[in-house]
Design a protein around this motif. Structure first.
Motif, short mmCIF file in Angstrom:
data_model
loop_
_atom_site.label_atom_id
_atom_site.label_comp_id
_atom_site.label_asym_id
_atom_site.label_seq_id
_atom_site.Cartn_x
_atom_site.Cartn_y
_atom_site.Cartn_z
N ALA A 1 -3.75 8.97 1.11
CA ALA A 1 -4.01 7.70 2.71
C ALA A 1 -2.75 7.42 3.00
N VAL A 2 -1.73 7.38 2.71
CA VAL A 2 -0.64 7.06 2.88
C VAL A 2 -0.10 8.34 3.96
N VAL A 3 0.13 9.52 3.04
CA VAL A 3 0.21 11.30 3.45
C VAL A 3 -1.08 11.17 4.68
N VAL A 4 -1.76 10.96 4.53
CA VAL A 4 -3.05 12.09 5.59
C VAL A 4 -2.88 10.86 6.91
N ASN A 5 -1.82 9.50 6.70
CA ASN A 5 -1.82 8.46 7.80
C ASN A 5 -0.44 8.76 8.32
N LEU A 6 0.66 8.77 7.16
CA LEU A 6 1.50 9.13 8.03
C LEU A 6 1.81 10.40 8.59
N LEU A 7 1.06 11.52 8.19
CA LEU A 7 0.99 12.98 8.88
C LEU A 7 -0.12 12.26 10.46
N LEU A 8 -0.80 12.03 10.53
CA LEU A 8 -1.43 11.65 11.68
C LEU A 8 -0.25 10.74 13.33
N GLY A 9 0.29 10.25 11.87
CA GLY A 9 1.43 9.70 12.51
C GLY A 9 2.25 10.34 13.34
N ALA B 1 -8.04 -4.38 4.53
CA ALA B 1 -6.63 -4.14 4.42
C ALA B 1 -6.82 -2.86 4.61
N TYR B 2 -7.30 -1.56 4.43
CA TYR B 2 -7.20 -0.35 4.01
C TYR B 2 -7.00 0.08 5.36
N TRP B 3 -8.17 -0.24 6.59
CA TRP B 3 -8.11 -0.14 7.50
C TRP B 3 -6.74 -0.76 8.26
N THR B 4 -6.54 -1.72 8.17
CA THR B 4 -5.03 -2.28 8.42
C THR B 4 -3.72 -1.48 8.38
N THR B 5 -3.47 -1.69 7.23
CA THR B 5 -2.62 -0.27 6.51
C THR B 5 -2.67 0.86 7.03
N SER B 6 -4.19 1.62 7.03
CA SER B 6 -3.93 2.68 8.27
C SER B 6 -3.57 2.77 8.93
N ALA B 7 -3.55 1.66 10.02
CA ALA B 7 -3.39 1.69 11.11
C ALA B 7 -1.91 1.65 11.51
N LEU B 8 -1.71 0.75 10.86
CA LEU B 8 -0.14 0.05 10.65
C LEU B 8 1.07 2.06 9.99
N LEU B 9 0.04 2.56 9.33
CA LEU B 9 1.25 3.80 9.12
C LEU B 9 0.96 4.62 9.74
N THR B 10 -0.21 4.83 10.40
CA THR B 10 -0.12 5.70 11.89
C THR B 10 0.44 5.63 12.57
N LEU B 11 1.13 3.95 13.02
CA LEU B 11 2.43 4.19 13.62
C LEU B 11 4.05 4.23 13.30
N VAL B 12 4.47 4.23 12.36
CA VAL B 12 5.24 4.42 11.81
C VAL B 12 6.23 5.46 12.55
N PRO B 13 5.22 6.10 12.54
CA PRO B 13 6.40 7.41 13.77
C PRO B 13 6.63 7.18 14.51
#
Length: 109
Positions: A8-16, A89-101
């Motif tokens: 999920a970390v990799v997917v959300n960072l790539l989606l970012g 927590a999952y959805w919040t973390t996913s949204a924040l990881l997507t905003l990292v880039p």
């Protein structure tokens, strides 16, 4: 306590990476909101086409991206079988990881 899955970390960072475009569209719309006093900053003085062209362009872009983001995270979340307390927590973390880039791009520029 379960940890956030590495996939999920990799997917959300790539989606970012492509998420920079929808985030920019939302920022541009917020800055140039047509109603007086509701914009966050002074709008662009040459932006006189109105907001309809932005809605025609932004709504499909935002819809496609948010649909892909939800589908990817829904499939990853379903495979994890975590309880309902972990869902927020999952959805919040996913949204924040997507905003990292986007945050990294803002920090660099």
């Amino acid at each position: 306590m379960r940890t956030y899955p590495p996939a999920a970390v990799v997917v959300n960072l790539l989606l970012g990476l492509p998420a920079v475009v929808p985030v920019w569209l939302l920022w541009y719309f917020a800055v140039n909101w047509p109603l007086a006093g509701l914009g966050w900053t002074q709008g662009e003085p040459t932006e006189n086409d109105g907001m309809l062209p932005w809605f025609i362009f932004a709504v499909p872009v935002l819809s496609v991206f948010s649909g892909l983001w939800w589908l990817a995270n829904h499939l990853l979340r379903r495979r994890r079988h975590a309880g309902p307390r972990a869902a927020g927590a999952y959805w919040t973390t996913s949204a924040l990881l997507t905003l990292v880039p986007t945050g990294a791009l803002i920090a660099v520029l």
